[in-house]
Design a protein around this motif. Sequence first.
Motif: not given
Length: 133
Positions: A75-82, A97-101
């Motif tokens: 599991t990895v969490i990614v934060e970013y601006e689109a 956005v915050i995405a959990v993969f």
Amino acid sequence: MEQVLRAGRELDIDRFVGLMAPDGYIEWPYRPPGVPARVQGRVEIRRHLIETAEGFIRIVEHRNVVVHETTDPETVIVEYEAHGTLVTTGAAFEQVVIAVFRVRNGQILSYRDYINPLPLLDALASITGGTRA
């Protein structure tokens, strides 16, 4: 994560789907009306991406990408601006956005996309002349 963001930005559906596990899924826990809660499996993901690829927003850049490792190695969490534009008007569009993969053996098992639906609703209202519901 860089590959999946790039594939989305470049509308490279084949690359995006190829990064997904055969029965992987994408979920949108917080979504505007009309967006499905989940699409699962490569066939459904491909169909969904084809239907939405030429949507009303074109993402041109991801900024301030931060990847957070977790105690679960899958599991990895990614934060970013689109950052992008509205296709019909060229107006600027921005969203955090915050995405959990969950990833295993180089394939994405699950992709939970915690988008803020408010910028999407505002963008849609600006195109249709309506107001946010």
